[in-house]
Design a protein around this motif. Structure first.
Motif, PDB file in Angstrom:
ATOM      1  N   PHE A  36       0.853  -1.199   0.000  1.00 52.05           N
ATOM      2  CA  PHE A  36       0.000   0.000   0.000  1.00 52.05           C
ATOM      3  C   PHE A  36       0.879   1.235   0.000  1.00 52.05           C
ATOM      4  O   PHE A  36       1.890   1.293   0.697  1.00 52.05           O
ATOM      5  N   ARG A  54       2.802   0.594  -8.958  1.00 58.89           N
ATOM      6  CA  ARG A  54       1.484   0.135  -9.396  1.00 58.89           C
ATOM      7  C   ARG A  54       1.601  -0.742 -10.639  1.00 58.89           C
ATOM      8  O   ARG A  54       1.002  -1.805 -10.719  1.00 58.89           O
ATOM      9  N   GLU A  58       2.210  -4.295  -8.930  1.00 58.08           N
ATOM     10  CA  GLU A  58       0.780  -4.377  -8.651  1.00 58.08           C
ATOM     11  C   GLU A  58       0.432  -3.875  -7.253  1.00 58.08           C
ATOM     12  O   GLU A  58      -0.472  -4.391  -6.585  1.00 58.08           O
ATOM     13  N   CYS A  59       1.189  -2.872  -6.790  1.00 55.23           N
ATOM     14  CA  CYS A  59       0.854  -2.227  -5.522  1.00 55.23           C
ATOM     15  C   CYS A  59      -0.392  -1.374  -5.717  1.00 55.23           C
ATOM     16  O   CYS A  59      -0.795  -1.078  -6.841  1.00 55.23           O
ATOM     17  N   HIS A  60      -1.005  -0.986  -4.623  1.00 53.20           N
ATOM     18  CA  HIS A  60      -2.220  -0.196  -4.665  1.00 53.20           C
ATOM     19  C   HIS A  60      -2.151   0.868  -3.574  1.00 53.20           C
ATOM     20  O   HIS A  60      -1.329   0.781  -2.670  1.00 53.20           O
ATOM     21  N   HIS A  74      -7.111   5.873  -8.605  1.00 49.30           N
ATOM     22  CA  HIS A  74      -7.274   6.204  -7.187  1.00 49.30           C
ATOM     23  C   HIS A  74      -6.536   7.506  -6.881  1.00 49.30           C
ATOM     24  O   HIS A  74      -5.875   7.640  -5.856  1.00 49.30           O
TER      25      HIS A  74
END
Length: 169
Positions: A36, A54, A58-60, A74
């Motif tokens: 995160f 990201r 594939e982090c968010h 986001h």
């Protein structure tokens, strides 16, 4: 204590000054926990410190900017101040512990970092600073909730990786 020359890992893919490679190397050494991130000051999100995380890992997380919004990324339009940073973190349900916090608002960076409640414990912090001053100089621009970049050379980027349970502030 091992000292690593992070400058040798600089790589610019989506970042402004090679932060993509430095951040990648830091996480290669310490690993991810929840993947995160929070990034404050991203403009439209194309050139920033979390875009690479990201896309490649594939982090968010969330990106915040005073002028831009893109729900698909986001990316939320928010004017972040020392007075509201903690409320904004609550609003977007930022976990108390997360992997990366990046602050690049061209002036109030110090005040945002200083005002963040200690319940928030990012493992790696990127805060913009002015590299034209000696590390021994203690200089901070005056605080203003409306401060934005005025074309002067105020700032550059530094990285802090959490090495203990409690971060110094």
């Amino acid at each position: 204590m091992t000292v690593i020359n992070l400058q040798s890992f600089e790589k610019k893919v989506f970042s402004q000054n090679g932060e993509d490679g430095v951040i990648e190397q830091i996480f290669a050494l310490i690993g991810f926990t929840n993947c995160f991130y929070v990034e404050i000051g991203v403009e439209d999100g194309r050139e920033c410190n979390t875009h690479y995380l990201r896309e490649v890992y594939e982090c968010h997380g969330i990106q915040l900017d005073r002028d831009y919004s893109n729900p698909e990324l986001h990316l939320y339009q928010e004017l972040i101040t020392a007075e509201n940073i903690n409320q904004v973190f609550i609003k977007y349900q930022v976990p108390h512990e997360f992997d990366l916090l990046s602050i690049d608002v061209d002036g109030n960076d110090f005040y945002l970092w200083f005002s963040l409640e200690k319940i928030y414990q990012p493992r790696v912090v990127v805060v913009e600073y002015n590299s034209s001053h000696s590390p021994k100089e203690d200089k901070v621009v005056p605080y203003s909730t409306q401060r934005c970049w005025d074309g002067t050379n105020w700032l550059f980027v530094t990285l802090y990786a959490k090495s203990t349970d409690k971060m110094p502030r």
